[in-house]
Write an enzyme that holds these catalytic residues in place. Structure first.
Site, mmCIF file in Angstrom:
data_model
loop_
_atom_site.group_PDB
_atom_site.id
_atom_site.type_symbol
_atom_site.label_atom_id
_atom_site.label_comp_id
_atom_site.label_asym_id
_atom_site.label_seq_id
_atom_site.Cartn_x
_atom_site.Cartn_y
_atom_site.Cartn_z
ATOM 1 N N LYS A 180 9.515 -7.813 6.217
ATOM 2 C CA LYS A 180 9.253 -6.688 5.309
ATOM 3 C C LYS A 180 7.710 -6.659 6.227
ATOM 4 C CE LYS A 180 6.419 -7.010 2.602
ATOM 5 N NZ LYS A 180 5.824 -4.929 2.647
ATOM 6 N N PRO A 181 8.041 -4.968 6.670
ATOM 7 C CA PRO A 181 6.464 -4.505 7.096
ATOM 8 C C PRO A 181 5.695 -4.325 5.965
ATOM 9 C CG PRO A 181 7.443 -3.239 7.688
ATOM 10 C CD PRO A 181 8.667 -4.114 6.983
ATOM 11 N N SER A 234 -3.545 -11.789 4.050
ATOM 12 C CA SER A 234 -5.172 -12.314 3.141
ATOM 13 C C SER A 234 -4.993 -13.374 2.518
ATOM 14 C CB SER A 234 -5.167 -11.309 1.950
ATOM 15 O OG SER A 234 -4.035 -11.538 1.066
ATOM 16 N N GLU A 255 -1.461 -16.637 9.262
ATOM 17 C CA GLU A 255 -2.656 -16.212 9.876
ATOM 18 C C GLU A 255 -3.061 -15.136 8.803
ATOM 19 O OE1 GLU A 255 -3.768 -16.560 12.984
ATOM 20 O OE2 GLU A 255 -1.684 -17.273 13.991
ATOM 21 N N CYS A 289 -8.747 -9.253 11.726
ATOM 22 C CA CYS A 289 -9.281 -10.463 11.031
ATOM 23 C C CYS A 289 -10.174 -11.216 12.135
ATOM 24 C CB CYS A 289 -8.267 -11.413 10.099
ATOM 25 S SG CYS A 289 -7.308 -11.480 11.893
ATOM 26 N N GLU A 386 -14.719 -11.573 3.357
ATOM 27 C CA GLU A 386 -14.022 -11.063 4.793
ATOM 28 C C GLU A 386 -14.486 -9.239 4.052
ATOM 29 O OE1 GLU A 386 -10.063 -11.179 4.852
ATOM 30 O OE2 GLU A 386 -10.493 -10.869 7.231
HETATM 31 P P1 ADP Z 1 -3.780 -6.434 3.078
HETATM 32 O O1 ADP Z 1 -4.977 -7.224 2.168
HETATM 33 O O2 ADP Z 1 -3.905 -6.650 4.250
HETATM 34 O O3 ADP Z 1 -2.923 -6.056 2.509
HETATM 35 P P2 ADP Z 1 -2.063 -8.819 2.546
HETATM 36 O O4 ADP Z 1 -2.347 -10.196 2.151
HETATM 37 O O5 ADP Z 1 -2.418 -8.189 0.689
HETATM 38 O O6 ADP Z 1 -3.292 -8.616 2.848
HETATM 39 O O7 ADP Z 1 -0.812 -8.158 3.044
HETATM 40 C C1 ADP Z 1 -0.338 -8.281 3.555
HETATM 41 C C2 ADP Z 1 1.627 -8.120 3.794
HETATM 42 O O8 ADP Z 1 1.913 -9.016 2.484
HETATM 43 C C3 ADP Z 1 1.403 -6.960 3.498
HETATM 44 O O9 ADP Z 1 3.311 -6.711 3.923
HETATM 45 C C4 ADP Z 1 1.787 -7.157 1.292
HETATM 46 O O10 ADP Z 1 2.703 -6.124 1.664
HETATM 47 C C5 ADP Z 1 2.583 -8.047 1.820
HETATM 48 N N1 ADP Z 1 2.416 -8.442 0.054
HETATM 49 C C6 ADP Z 1 1.377 -8.287 -0.430
HETATM 50 N N2 ADP Z 1 1.740 -9.902 -1.630
HETATM 51 C C7 ADP Z 1 2.818 -9.562 -1.351
HETATM 52 C C8 ADP Z 1 3.288 -11.175 -2.367
HETATM 53 N N3 ADP Z 1 2.620 -10.935 -3.344
HETATM 54 N N4 ADP Z 1 4.833 -11.720 -2.075
HETATM 55 C C9 ADP Z 1 4.890 -10.853 -0.327
HETATM 56 N N5 ADP Z 1 4.448 -10.287 0.467
HETATM 57 C C10 ADP Z 1 2.902 -9.144 -0.428
#
Ligand code: ADP
Length: 482
Positions: A180-181, A234, A255, A289, A386
Site C-alpha cells: 500500500k503506497p 511515522s 523504519e 527521516c 521531527e
Molecule cells: P507521514 O506522516 O510520513 O505521512 P504516516 O505514518 O502517516 O507518515 O504514513 C505512512 C504510510 O502509512 C502511508 O502510506 C499512510 O497512508 C499509511 N498509514 C497512515 N495511517 C495508517 C493506519 N492507521 N494504518 C495503516 N496505514 C496507515
C-alpha cells in the site's frame, strides 16, 4: 512531457496481474503539491480488495518460491534495467506527485533501482549452515527460506526507493507482496508495478492496493496469511501497526521517525561542516527521516558556523521541482506547511533568533523559505519533534559529554552526524551515540550496500545491505538421524 502522456501513468490498482478499480468505483484524488491542482485519481479500496490481493499473493507463493534463486534474480535484474531505461519518465512522474526537484527525483530513481540490482545478486547468496553435531549419529543443518506473503506500507517522501528497498529483498528471497503506497504518491508505485510486469514478475507476486489506509492496513495486519509487515512512516502509525500485528505474531520491519543531531566540534573543517549540514538538512525540503533536525555547534565556532550556514541556506532556490534551477520544492501538503510553521513560531516565541527565512515563501502554496534559527534551547518543540521541513535549529554546546547527552536525549535513534578532525574523538563519539546510523564528516550516508535502520523508537530491522534480506527469511533447523 505531460505526466498523463507517460506510458507508465496508471490510475488503477494492480492485483493478481490485473489493473483494477475499487469495487464501488470510488477514487482518491492525487494533487500536484507545486500547483495544488489535481494530477489524477487512484482507486479508493478497502478490506475486500486487500483480501483479494492477499489471496493473489498467497496463490502465487508456491510457484515463486520454488523457482531457483537465479531465475528470480534474472527477473529482478530485468526490472532494474527497465527502471534505468525509463529513469527520466519515472523522475518526472515523481516530481509531479511528490514535489522534489527533478535532479533529486532522478537521484531517487537510481537509488531505488540500485536495490533491485543489489538484491538480485544477494538472493543468490542465501546460504544455509551445517552444524557439527553433539553426537555421532546426527547431522544438523539450517535452511533459510522466504517467510511467505509480505505486506508493505510506504510513505510519500521517497515514493520509489521505499518500495524497492522492501520489494526487492522480499522477491529475491522467494516471498510475494501486497503493497500500500501513500495516497499522496501512488503513481510512482503503480509505474513500478507496470515495469515489474514487463520484467516478468509473475501475476500475484507483487500487488498494489490504493485507498483507505486504515481499512487496508487493518486487513494487512489482521490476515493470518500475511507473515510479515514492513512499514516506513511515522512512529505513531508504526506503534499502531505493531499492536495490530500482535494477535497474529507477524514479523516486523519498522523504519520510523528520526530526530537527527548534527554535531560540529571546534576542531572541525567548518567549510565541510557547512556543506554537509546544508545537504543533510535541505534535501527533499527537509522531508526525510534522516534529515538533520538539530545542529549542535561548539562554543568557539558557533558564531562563524551560524553565519556561514545561514548565508548558504539563504541562497537555496525555492521553486517548483520541474523548474530546472529549483533546489527546494514545495512541502507535501498545506497541513505540513502549517505544522512546520508552528514549530518555527513556537521557537521564536520562546526566544530563538531568526537568521534567515521563517515564513512561507513568496511563491505561496506550500513553499517554505529555508529557515535557520539560532539560540535554540532544550525544551523547545523544534528540538523534540521531527521537523520534516526546511528549518534548521542551531544550539550552542560546551563540551563533548554535554553534547552527547543532549544528542541522545530523545526517544528516536535513526541517524546522527558529527564533524571533527580528532581521530580518537571519532571513535569515542561514534560509540556513544545511540543511533542506528552515524555519519562522520559527511551528511550523506544512504546507499544500497549499507544497513539502513534505527534503534529505540526509530524502528526494528535493517534495510539494504547483505542484512536487508534477513528480514524476509526464516531459519529452519533440520536434524537428521543417520
Ligand atoms: P507521514 O506522516 O510520513 O505521512 P504516516 O505514518 O502517516 O507518515 O504514513 C505512512 C504510510 O502509512 C502511508 O502510506 C499512510 O497512508 C499509511 N498509514 C497512515 N495511517 C495508517 C493506519 N492507521 N494504518 C495503516 N496505514 C496507515
Amino acid at each position: 512531457m505531460r505526466t498523463t502522456e507517460s506510458s507508465l501513468f496508471r490510475q488503477q490498482a494492480f492485483i493478481a496481474g490485473h489493473w483494477c478499480d475499487a469495487d464501488n468505483h470510488a477514487t482518491v484524488t492525487v494533487t500536484d503539491p507545486a500547483t495544488g491542482q489535481p494530477l489524477g485519481q487512484v482507486p479508493d479500496m478497502g478490506e475486500a480488495e486487500t483480501r483479494r490481493a492477499i489471496t493473489a499473493a498467497h496463490g502465487a507463493l508456491p510457484a515463486w518460491r520454488a523457482r531457483p534463486a537465479q531465475e528470480r534474480s534474472h527477473i529482478l535484474r530485468r526490472w532494474f534495467d527497465l527502471m534505468i531505461q525509463h529513469e527520466a519518465e519515472l523522475a518526472h512522474l515523481m516530481t509531479r506527485e511528490q514535489g522534489k526537484p527533478l535532479a533529486e527525483a532522478l537521484g531517487e530513481i537510481r537509488y531505488a533501482a540500485s536495490f533491485l540490482e543489489w538484491f538480485a545478486e544477494e538472493g543468490k547468496r542465501v546460504y544455509g549452515e551445517l552444524i557439527p553435531a553433539p553426537r555421532a549419529d546426527r547431522r544438523l543443518m539450517v535452511l533459510r527460506q522466504g517467510i511467505g506473503v509480505c505486506a508493505a506500507i510506504t510513505p510519500w517522501n521517497f515514493p520509489a526507493a521505499m518500495i524497492t528497498r522492501k520489494v526487492a529483498p522480499a522477491l529475491a528471497a522467494g516471498c510475494t507482496m501486497v503493497l500500500k503506497p501513500a495516497n499522496e504518491t501512488p503513481f510512482s508505485a503503480l509505474a513500478l508495478a507496470e515495469l515489474a510486469a514487463q520484467a516478468g514478475v509473475p501475476d500475484g507476486v507483487f500487488n498494489i492496493v490504493t485507498g483507505d489506509a486504515v481499512a487496508i492496513g487493518g486487513e494487512l495486519t489482521r490476515h493470518p496469511d500475511v507473515r510479515k509487515l514492513s512499514f516506513t512512516g511515522s512512529t505513531a502509525v508504526g506503534r499502531l501497526l505493531m499492536a495490530q500485528c500482535a494477535p497474529t505474531i507477524k514479523k516486523l520491519s519498522l523504519e520510523l521517525g528520526g530526530n537527527a543531531p548534527f554535531i560540529v566540534f571546534d576542531d572541525a573543517d567548518l567549510d565541510a561542516a557547512v556543506e554537509g549540514a546544508i545537504a543533510a538538512k535541505y534535501r527533499n525540503a527537509g522531508q526525510t527521516c534522516v534529515c538533520v533536525n538539530r545542529i549542535y555547534v561548539q562554543d568557539a565556532v558557533y558564531d562563524a558556523f551560524a553565519r556561514r550556514f545561514a548565508d548558504q541556506a539563504a541562497t537555496l532556490r525555492v521553486g517548483p521541482g520541474l523548474q530546472a534551477d529549483s533546489q527546494i520544492g514545495p512541502l507535501i501538503t498545506p497541513k505540513a506547511l502549517t505544522q512546520v510553521q508552528g514549530l518555527v513560531d513556537d521557537a521564536r516565541a520562546q526566544g530563538a533568533r531568526l537568521l534567515t527565512g521563517g515564513d512561507p515563501h513568496v511563491l505561496g502554496g506550500t513553499f517554505m523559505a529555508p529557515t535557520v534559527l539560532a539560540d535554540v534551547r532544550p525544551g523547545m518543540r523544534v528540538l523534540r519533534e521531527e521537523i520534516f521541513g526546511p528549518v534548521a535549529p542551531l544550539v550552542r554546546f560546551r563540551d563533548e559529554q554535554d553534547v552527547i547527552r543532549q544528542a541522545n536525549d530523545t526517544e528516536f535513534g535513526l541517524a546522527a552526524y558529527f564533524y571533527t578532525r580528532d581521530a580518537s574523538r571519532v571513535w569515542r563519539v561514534a560509540e556513544q551515540l545511540e543511533y542506528g546510523m552515524v555519519g562522520i564528516n559527511t551528511g550523506m550516508i544512504s546507499n544500497e550496500v549499507a544497513p539502513f535502520g534505527g534503534v529505540k523508537q526509530s524502528g526494528l530491522g535493517r534495510e539494504g545491505s547483505r542484512h536487508g534480506i534477513e528480514d524476509y527469511l526464516e531459519m529452519k533447523y533440520v536434524c537428521q538421524a543417520v
